[in-house]
Scaffold this active site. Structure first.
Site, short mmCIF file in Angstrom:
data_model
loop_
_atom_site.label_atom_id
_atom_site.label_comp_id
_atom_site.label_asym_id
_atom_site.label_seq_id
_atom_site.Cartn_x
_atom_site.Cartn_y
_atom_site.Cartn_z
CE1 TYR A 292 39.87 22.27 70.38
CE2 TYR A 292 39.28 23.73 68.68
CZ TYR A 292 38.97 22.79 69.55
OH TYR A 292 37.77 22.41 69.51
CB SER B 198 33.20 18.66 69.49
OG SER B 198 32.08 19.05 68.77
CG ASP C 271 27.07 18.23 75.04
OD1 ASP C 271 26.09 18.90 74.17
OD2 ASP C 271 27.92 17.82 75.18
N GLY D 292 31.36 22.59 74.91
CA GLY D 292 32.74 23.50 74.72
C GLY D 292 33.27 24.08 75.84
N GLY E 277 35.18 21.16 66.07
CA GLY E 277 34.87 22.03 65.11
C GLY E 277 34.00 21.66 63.97
#
Length: 717
Positions: free
Chosen positions: A483, A549, A655, A686, A471
């Site tokens: 999540y 991430s 990505d 993601g 996030g």
């Protein structure tokens, strides 16, 4: 990816070797021993031919062929090379021999779909260079005949398998010259009489395995350089290069070579007399002399976890990416060298599927297929055929961000994507139990613990997965719907206890607050037994740190700090990290990488502007993106604790962070650490949070494999 192959377990770490069929493949390129001694080479060649049942192995010239192994073919042998008809008929694949240069013994076999299997669409052409350490095999050798027929069927392409002169009688650069000759032949000659299908020479792929993969690089480089200046323009245009476990090397002995036994010595009979393995033919990206034509094509590099060349593959991928080239990495963690010629191996099937995806992506035919090619094509890449549910969520996330990357929080909250606080778990489940635990009330640190329900338990110690959510350091929590759903899924499919940690967010809590909170969560687990709500015995000596991430970024920093503490702590810490899983980790720097420039608009989840905003609000005031929190392996300051755990790095072909992932992998391996790289060519940032996507399923399977491999407690209670 980017990237490089997974690292094997250290000797004695309990790694089971691959099955015997795969192990025999691993000796294909390394089984010729000391290539300078004809007797030894001949004996090993004879043994290999009997093992593979390859009655059509082509031996190095000057070696006696056992009469029961090689039979004279109709038309005889010219220079030790057969130019006879193809081995066996097939209702699905036609095979024709082509003479390219009779005086040199250069010829090829063309495999094409039979007339009944042909569609009215020009077919791409795959020019295949067989392996064999430059000293053995030919297109008519049974393993390569079988492989090319299979590729023809499953890729729906024309396969042209080239026979080139073999060493030791024809040293460098004879093999490279012969393959250039083959491309010139295809450029100047129509294949209509031999191939009963329309073909597209503007969409040609080079593919090769082992020494053939080495040749793919050198031939592609030479052809790309020729294409830049040729007039009239060449008809044959290369759309992609597939290097299958390419045979690269150097005088340096890499960690993989030392760990995976004896390095191959075949190069001694291929390179010019007196040359070392640092010759550019072998050490293709050594020093500052690595040059690449501007029109060098997109590449796919295939590697295996038990391949002693895998470190060279990693360095080659990094070198290509530093030159701004598109690279897809396909890694098979349990594969030995040569696995692809054994159709009975699951990894062989996966390789063919991945190769088909690569060719489909980069086919530039004007007959309805996606136009690709070079970096310009990369700028137009978009995730294809996403389910409407995923597209809607991507659109919501995009709309919730302003142009400068900052977030409109009310929009995400209304969408149900963010749910802050320590409220009860979102939804009951018959398979997964969920409980919130408080770690530090004053700092607002808490966690959500997911465990299998009593009915789903088995009588074994369960591994613990500490999950750090993503996030951008500014959003989400363990109770956020994406999540919560992901951790429930991991709990079910990994058969592990998942502890998802809530940490303080930027901008109100900048670096290093999030890292401190991650370490505080590990201290809590080390000092406190999980509450009674975990109805199963757990093994804190087998704990995995996992994050996506920005959570992946935290995994590195928290693992580094915990490993450093573990080296000196007394009494010893109960919680021991058995592995670190970094899922598309959020790394960065002031430099703009090729992937950031090419893939800025490829995904609506993350853009360069958003990434810059996240770093701006997380890093200390006045810091640049070259701060060690973001640029983790920049310069000479990259330090790693001795007890840093084995790592798994997950990346995606779409990505924009993938170049940073590749550099991180290279840095870890440079420190002698075990790294498994998993790359999904069509995955955006993601992807793992969307169970509708096939790559999400593959990711969970790969994560399960990694955890199983590194689990150190198998005791049955």
């Amino acid at each position: 990816m980017d990237l490089a192959p997974p690292g094997p377990a250290a000797p004695g770490a309990g790694h089971a070797p691959p099955d015997p069929a795969a192990a025999s493949a691993g000796r294909m390129a390394a089984g010729f021993g000391d290539g300078g001694k004809a007797g030894r080479v001949g004996w090993r060649w004879h043994r290999l031919s009997r093992r593979l049942g390859a009655r059509r192995l082509i031996r190095p010239r000057g070696l006696a062929a056992p009469s029961h192994t090689l039979r004279r073919r109709q038309g005889g042998e010219k220079g030790g090379v057969s130019t006879t008809s193809c081995l066996r008929p097939s209702s699905e694949v036609r095979c024709s021999d082509i003479t390219i240069n009779a005086s040199l013994g250069v010829w090829a076999q063309a495999f094409s779909p039979s007339a009944s299997a042909i569609v009215n669409t020009p077919l791409p052409v795959v020019v295949y260079f067989h392996g064999g350490g430059f000293v053995a095999f030919s297109p008519s050798s049974r393993p390569y005949d079988t492989l090319c027929r299979r590729l023809c069927r499953e890729l729906e392409a024309i396969i042209v398998s080239v026979n080139y002169r073999l060493t030791p009688h024809h040293r460098f650069p004879a093999a490279y010259d012969d393959n250039i000759t083959a491309l010139r032949f295809l450029d100047n000659t129509r294949l209509v009489d031999l191939v009963p299908a329309p073909i597209d020479l503007s969409c040609c792929f080079l593919a090769g395995d082992s020494s053939g993969g080495n040749m793919v690089h050198h031939v592609a480089q030479r052809w790309a350089s020729m294409s830049e200046t040729a007039w009239p323009p060449l008809r044959l245009r290369l759309a992609g290069a597939v290097l299958i476990q390419p045979f690269f090397s150097g005088e340096e002995r890499t960690g993989a070579e030392l760990a995976l036994d004896k390095a191959c010595r075949i190069l001694s009979v291929f390179l010019p007399d007196g040359a070392t393995r640092d010759h550019p033919a072998a050490h293709v990206c050594g020093g500052d002399s690595f040059e690449l034509a501007d029109t060098f094509l997109p590449a796919m590099v295939v590697t295996g976890g038990f391949n002693l060349h895998k470190d060279w593959h990693a360095w080659y991928v990094e070198a290509l990416r530093e030159k701004g080239k598109l690279v897809t990495v396909v890694e098979c963690p349990n594969a030995t060298h040569g696995f692809y010629v054994f159709p009975e191996l699951a990894d062989s099937d996966k390789f063919v599927e991945d190769m088909k995806l690569f060719i489909d992506e980069h086919t530039r035919s004007k007959h309805g297929k996606q136009e690709m090619g070079g970096f310009d094509g990369a700028r137009r890449r978009r995730p294809s055929s996403l389910p409407w549910t995923v597209r809607i969520q991507h659109a919501i996330v995009a709309f919730a961000h302003r142009r400068d990357g900052s977030i409109r929080r009310p929009i995400l909250s209304l969408a149900g994507l963010i749910k802050f606080g320590t409220t009860s778990c979102l939804r009951p489940s018959s398979e997964v139990r969920c409980t919130d635990i408080t770690i530090n009330v004053s700092l607002g640190i808490w966690a959500r613990v997911f465990s299998a329900s009593a009915s789903a338990l088995i009588n074994t110690l369960l591994a613990v997965v500490v999950y750090v959510h993503g996030g951008g350091f500014v959003a989400f929590s363990p109770s956020s719907r994406p999540y919560d759903a992901l951790c429930r899924r991991l709990c079910r499919e990994l058969r592990a206890v998942i502890v998802c940690v809530n940490y303080r967010h930027a901008r109100h809590h900048r670096f290093p607050a999030a890292y401190d909170d991650g370490v505080a969560a590990l201290r809590f687990l080390n000092n406190t037994r999980l509450p009674d709500m975990v109805p199963a015995p757990i093994d804190l000596s087998c704990c995995f740190l996992v994050g996506d991430s920005s959570g992946g970024n935290m995994v590195h920093h928290v693992a580094q700090r915990w490993a450093s503490m573990s080296e000196t702590a007394w009494p010893p810490l109960r919680l021991r990290l058995a592995g670190a899983v970094l899922i598309q980790p959020f790394f960065g720097g002031e430099e703009r990488t090729g992937a950031e420039l090419a893939l800025d608009k490829a995904c609506r989840i993350l853009s360069v502007a958003r990434a810059d905003h996240y770093w701006k609000v997380f890093l200390p005031d006045g810091s640049t993106r070259d701060h060690p929190a973001a640029h983790v392996c920049g310069g000479d300051g990259f330090e790693l604790a001795e007890m840093f755990p084995p790592a798994m790095v997950v990346t995606g072909g779409l990505d924009l962070l993938k170049d940073w992932h590749a550099r991180y992998v290279k840095a870890l391996r440079g420190k002698g650490k075990l790294v498994t790289v998993v790359e999904y060519p069509n995955a955006t940032h993601g992807f793992y949070a969307f169970p509708e996507l096939a790559d999400s399923d593959k990711f969970v399977e790969d994560l399960n494999i990694f955890i199983d491999e590194h689990t150190r407690s198998k005791r049955v209670i």
